[in-house]
Design a protein around this motif. Structure first.
Motif, PDB file in Angstrom:
ATOM      1  N   LEU A  62       1.331  -1.402   0.287  1.00 35.69           N
ATOM      2  CA  LEU A  62       0.352  -0.189  -0.157  1.00 35.69           C
ATOM      3  C   LEU A  62       0.975   0.914  -0.228  1.00 35.69           C
ATOM      4  N   ARG A  63       2.102   1.242  -0.904  1.00 33.93           N
ATOM      5  CA  ARG A  63       3.186   1.899  -0.728  1.00 33.93           C
ATOM      6  C   ARG A  63       2.075   3.493  -1.228  1.00 33.93           C
ATOM      7  N   GLY A  64       1.558   3.475  -1.881  1.00 36.62           N
ATOM      8  CA  GLY A  64       1.000   5.293  -2.884  1.00 36.62           C
ATOM      9  C   GLY A  64      -0.056   5.631  -2.080  1.00 36.62           C
ATOM     10  N   SER A  65      -1.065   4.542  -1.429  1.00 31.72           N
ATOM     11  CA  SER A  65      -2.036   5.376  -0.922  1.00 31.72           C
ATOM     12  C   SER A  65      -1.620   5.961   0.432  1.00 31.72           C
ATOM     13  N   ARG A  66      -0.723   4.937   0.581  1.00 29.17           N
ATOM     14  CA  ARG A  66       0.595   6.052   2.275  1.00 29.17           C
ATOM     15  C   ARG A  66       1.142   6.869   2.138  1.00 29.17           C
ATOM     16  N   ALA A  67       1.483   7.069   1.211  1.00 30.38           N
ATOM     17  CA  ALA A  67       2.532   8.441   1.042  1.00 30.38           C
ATOM     18  C   ALA A  67       1.232   9.207   0.102  1.00 30.38           C
ATOM     19  N   PHE A  68       0.048   9.087  -0.409  1.00 20.70           N
ATOM     20  CA  PHE A  68      -0.078  10.190  -0.532  1.00 20.70           C
ATOM     21  C   PHE A  68      -1.465  11.350   1.001  1.00 20.70           C
ATOM     22  N   VAL A  69      -1.174   9.984   1.808  1.00 19.83           N
ATOM     23  CA  VAL A  69      -2.301  10.184   3.190  1.00 19.83           C
ATOM     24  C   VAL A  69      -1.572  10.781   3.733  1.00 19.83           C
ATOM     25  N   GLN A  70      -0.142  10.540   4.012  1.00 13.98           N
ATOM     26  CA  GLN A  70       0.664  11.466   4.457  1.00 13.98           C
ATOM     27  C   GLN A  70       0.692  12.375   3.833  1.00 13.98           C
ATOM     28  N   ALA A  71       1.151  12.907   2.839  1.00 13.55           N
ATOM     29  CA  ALA A  71       1.295  13.924   1.713  1.00 13.55           C
ATOM     30  C   ALA A  71       0.026  14.774   2.033  1.00 13.55           C
ATOM     31  N   HIS A  72      -0.395  14.773   2.220  1.00 18.09           N
ATOM     32  CA  HIS A  72      -2.208  15.510   1.878  1.00 18.09           C
ATOM     33  C   HIS A  72      -3.017  15.532   3.105  1.00 18.09           C
ATOM     34  N   ALA A  73      -3.024  16.212   4.402  1.00 18.29           N
ATOM     35  CA  ALA A  73      -2.876  15.530   5.598  1.00 18.29           C
ATOM     36  C   ALA A  73      -4.877  16.361   5.248  1.00 18.29           C
ATOM     37  N   PRO A  74      -4.262  17.867   5.014  1.00 19.93           N
ATOM     38  CA  PRO A  74      -5.569  18.541   5.419  1.00 19.93           C
ATOM     39  C   PRO A  74      -6.634  18.214   3.550  1.00 19.93           C
ATOM     40  N   LEU A  75      -6.064  18.025   2.901  1.00 20.38           N
ATOM     41  CA  LEU A  75      -7.560  17.506   1.641  1.00 20.38           C
ATOM     42  C   LEU A  75      -7.704  15.862   2.100  1.00 20.38           C
ATOM     43  N   VAL A  76      -7.089  15.033   3.510  1.00 22.39           N
ATOM     44  CA  VAL A  76      -7.686  13.609   3.329  1.00 22.39           C
ATOM     45  C   VAL A  76      -8.380  14.034   4.732  1.00 22.39           C
ATOM     46  N   GLN A  77      -8.447  14.342   5.448  1.00 22.38           N
ATOM     47  CA  GLN A  77      -9.279  15.383   6.000  1.00 22.38           C
ATOM     48  C   GLN A  77     -10.611  16.067   6.353  1.00 22.38           C
ATOM     49  N   GLY A  78     -10.673  16.118   4.898  1.00 19.85           N
ATOM     50  CA  GLY A  78     -12.022  17.474   4.583  1.00 19.85           C
ATOM     51  C   GLY A  78     -12.620  16.058   3.405  1.00 19.85           C
ATOM     52  N   LEU A  79     -12.322  14.878   3.417  1.00 17.41           N
ATOM     53  CA  LEU A  79     -13.060  13.892   2.346  1.00 17.41           C
ATOM     54  C   LEU A  79     -14.319  13.467   3.452  1.00 17.41           C
ATOM     55  N   LYS A  80     -15.310  13.224   2.227  1.00 18.04           N
ATOM     56  CA  LYS A  80     -16.848  13.102   2.632  1.00 18.04           C
ATOM     57  C   LYS A  80     -16.594  11.156   2.911  1.00 18.04           C
ATOM     58  N   ALA A  81     -15.718  10.743   1.837  1.00 14.51           N
ATOM     59  CA  ALA A  81     -15.224   9.315   1.255  1.00 14.51           C
ATOM     60  C   ALA A  81     -14.406   8.887   0.161  1.00 14.51           C
ATOM     61  N   MET A  82     -13.769   8.327   0.560  1.00 15.87           N
ATOM     62  CA  MET A  82     -12.432   7.644  -0.497  1.00 15.87           C
ATOM     63  C   MET A  82     -14.096   5.823  -0.556  1.00 15.87           C
ATOM     64  N   PHE A  83     -13.952   6.273  -1.658  1.00 17.54           N
ATOM     65  CA  PHE A  83     -14.142   4.709  -2.944  1.00 17.54           C
ATOM     66  C   PHE A  83     -12.663   4.299  -3.614  1.00 17.54           C
ATOM     67  N   ASN A  84     -12.568   2.977  -3.257  1.00 13.27           N
ATOM     68  CA  ASN A  84     -11.181   2.118  -3.898  1.00 13.27           C
ATOM     69  C   ASN A  84     -11.752   0.651  -4.331  1.00 13.27           C
ATOM     70  N   PHE A  85     -11.436   0.375  -5.302  1.00 11.37           N
ATOM     71  CA  PHE A  85     -11.733  -0.978  -6.282  1.00 11.37           C
ATOM     72  C   PHE A  85     -10.779  -1.676  -6.533  1.00 11.37           C
ATOM     73  N   ASP A  86     -10.847  -2.405  -6.488  1.00 13.46           N
ATOM     74  CA  ASP A  86      -9.605  -3.262  -6.016  1.00 13.46           C
ATOM     75  C   ASP A  86     -10.735  -5.012  -6.517  1.00 13.46           C
ATOM     76  N   MET A  87     -10.167  -5.564  -7.851  1.00 13.94           N
ATOM     77  CA  MET A  87     -10.387  -6.416  -8.216  1.00 13.94           C
ATOM     78  C   MET A  87     -12.077  -7.290  -8.536  1.00 13.94           C
ATOM     79  N   VAL A  88     -12.357  -5.891  -9.502  1.00 12.40           N
ATOM     80  CA  VAL A  88     -13.753  -5.911  -9.751  1.00 12.40           C
ATOM     81  C   VAL A  88     -14.512  -6.465 -11.343  1.00 12.40           C
ATOM     82  N   GLY A  89     -12.445  -7.034 -12.136  1.00  8.59           N
ATOM     83  CA  GLY A  89     -13.190  -7.504 -13.854  1.00  8.59           C
ATOM     84  C   GLY A  89     -13.832  -8.969 -13.454  1.00  8.59           C
ATOM     85  N   VAL A  90     -13.845  -9.830 -12.763  1.00 13.01           N
ATOM     86  CA  VAL A  90     -14.173 -11.677 -12.453  1.00 13.01           C
ATOM     87  C   VAL A  90     -14.923 -11.401 -11.022  1.00 13.01           C
ATOM     88  N   ASN A  91     -16.246 -12.032 -12.082  1.00 10.31           N
ATOM     89  CA  ASN A  91     -17.449 -12.258 -10.719  1.00 10.31           C
ATOM     90  C   ASN A  91     -17.245 -13.679  -9.982  1.00 10.31           C
TER      91      ASN A  91
END
Length: 391
Positions: free
Chosen positions: A268-297
């Motif tokens: 989770l290196r990229g998401s951890r880096a993003f959260v660390q670099a953008h604390a004020p932005l992250v704290q202002g989010l109403k929600a974070m939607f994440n998509f992982d492996m949605v192409g095979v049922n």
């Protein structure tokens, strides 16, 4: 746009998709680049293509680089007679080449198992199971082995780590390869590894002027070694691009960020880096939607995450869901930072982290996007104070 028109606009987006062919083209184009391991040329080719798609839609983009230490297998294998058999170095293994006999160790590689055979100066072959990889390696070292092969208990490539440096070349092989290793046969074990820094790069897309988004849609664009990563996770990557495509020039785009994370497969290196670099932005989010492996049922589309969001997903999109947040993907750093998260997934398919991960169904990806847009509609309505007339 008036609040009463916001729901209608987003509902229209759910019903009308202009991206059927675009999703298919995105999948075909990116898969041609090959496995998108962070730091690889294929990873950069995919990023450049995806970034260009966002820009063609009218979004601004920026790249955010970060680095971290990583252990890499540079192409390890073993030779037995005229055969070259593939394998993968366990993380923490020492590199090296060993020419010696294969000695099959009975059991699972306990000290007693090693005492039952003579592996001194030879390549020990031991089955996976019961003991940790590290303990097997330490037992092999104590018995004087010059190298170690750990055989998986299924016909799949084995990826693992010791957790510390081991002064022994160690190769993991499939059960099929392990069955081909004959006791006493001369072989050449070749473990080629590198420890060093790897550079990851996130792509952030947004409408000009949007600095404090309320929603963030994310997915990781990297895959693992030898895996083309159609389902894991080009399917989620394309879902985020499709969301941006369908939301363009709507209030949703004016209140959202779209982020393609790198380095997820390395912890989770990229998401951890993003959260660390953008604390004020992250704290202002109403929600974070994440998509992982949605192409095979493997299972019907389901969600995990914050209770309120899961209940909204059940009510407006008919999705099964559970809470708390799942612990395996890029929503985790956001959840840990106090952001409500919703994780869209369809389960682990048979080709998870395998060379056979080459297929993703555009219709299933579109279904995930439909559901996300319905839920986003509710989240945005709830976040606009009564009487507010702007997006």
């Amino acid at each position: 746009m008036q609040l009463r028109n916001l729901g209608a606009a987003l509902a229209a987006l759910v019903l009308v998709s202009s991206a059927g062919a675009d999703i298919e083209n995105d999948l075909r184009t990116v898969l041609k680049f090959g496995p998108r391991v962070t730091g690889s040329p294929a990873n950069e080719q995919a990023r450049s293509y995806l970034e260009a798609q966002f820009r063609a839609l009218g979004y601004d983009t920026r790249r955010e680089a970060f680095s971290y230490p990583r252990f890499d297998d540079l192409g390890s294998d073993l030779r037995q007679g005229n055969q070259t058999l593939s394998g993968r170095a366990l993380e923490g293994s020492t590199g090296g080449e060993v020419r010696a006999r294969a000695v099959r160790v009975p059991g699972v590689g306990t000290p007693e198992d090693f005492r039952a055979v003579n592996v001194r100066g030879q390549v020990a072959v031991v089955a996976r199971g019961q003991l940790s990889f590290l303990q097997k390696a330490k037992n092999a070292l104590a018995a004087g082995a010059a190298g170690l092969i750990i055989v998986n208990n299924e016909a799949k490539e084995l990826q693992g780590r010791f957790g510390e440096r081991v002064a022994l070349p160690v190769l993991a092989v499939t059960s099929t390869t392990g069955a081909a290793l004959r006791d006493g046969q001369a072989l050449e074990l070749r473990v080629r590894v590198r420890d060093g820094e790897v550079r990851g790069v996130n792509v952030v897309a947004f409408k000009s002027g949007v600095a404090r988004p309320e929603l963030l849609f994310g997915a990781h664009m990297d895959s693992v070694f030898r895996a083309p990563g159609a389902n894991d996770n080009l399917s989620g990557t394309v879902a985020v691009l499709e969301l941006a495509r369908r939301a363009v020039n709507t209030p949703l785009a004016a209140r959202s960020f779209y982020v393609l994370f790198d380095g997820e497969e390395d912890g989770l290196r990229g998401s951890r880096a993003f959260v660390q670099a953008h604390a004020p932005l992250v704290q202002g989010l109403k929600a974070m939607f994440n998509f992982d492996m949605v192409g095979v049922n493997v299972t019907p589309l389901n969600v995990t995450g914050e209770r309120r969001l899961v209940e909204t997903a059940r009510q407006v999109a008919g999705l099964p869901g559970s809470f708390p947040a799942d612990s395996g993907s890029d929503q985790v750093p956001f959840d840990q930072a106090g952001v409500p998260t919703l994780f869209f997934h369809r389960g682990l398919d048979a080709n998870y982290h395998q060379p056979g991960d080459t297929l993703a169904d555009p219709a299933l990806i579109r279904g995930a996007v439909d559901a996300a847009l319905s839920i986003a509609d509710v989240v945005l309505k709830a976040s606009v104070p009564a009487g507010h007339s702007g997006p």
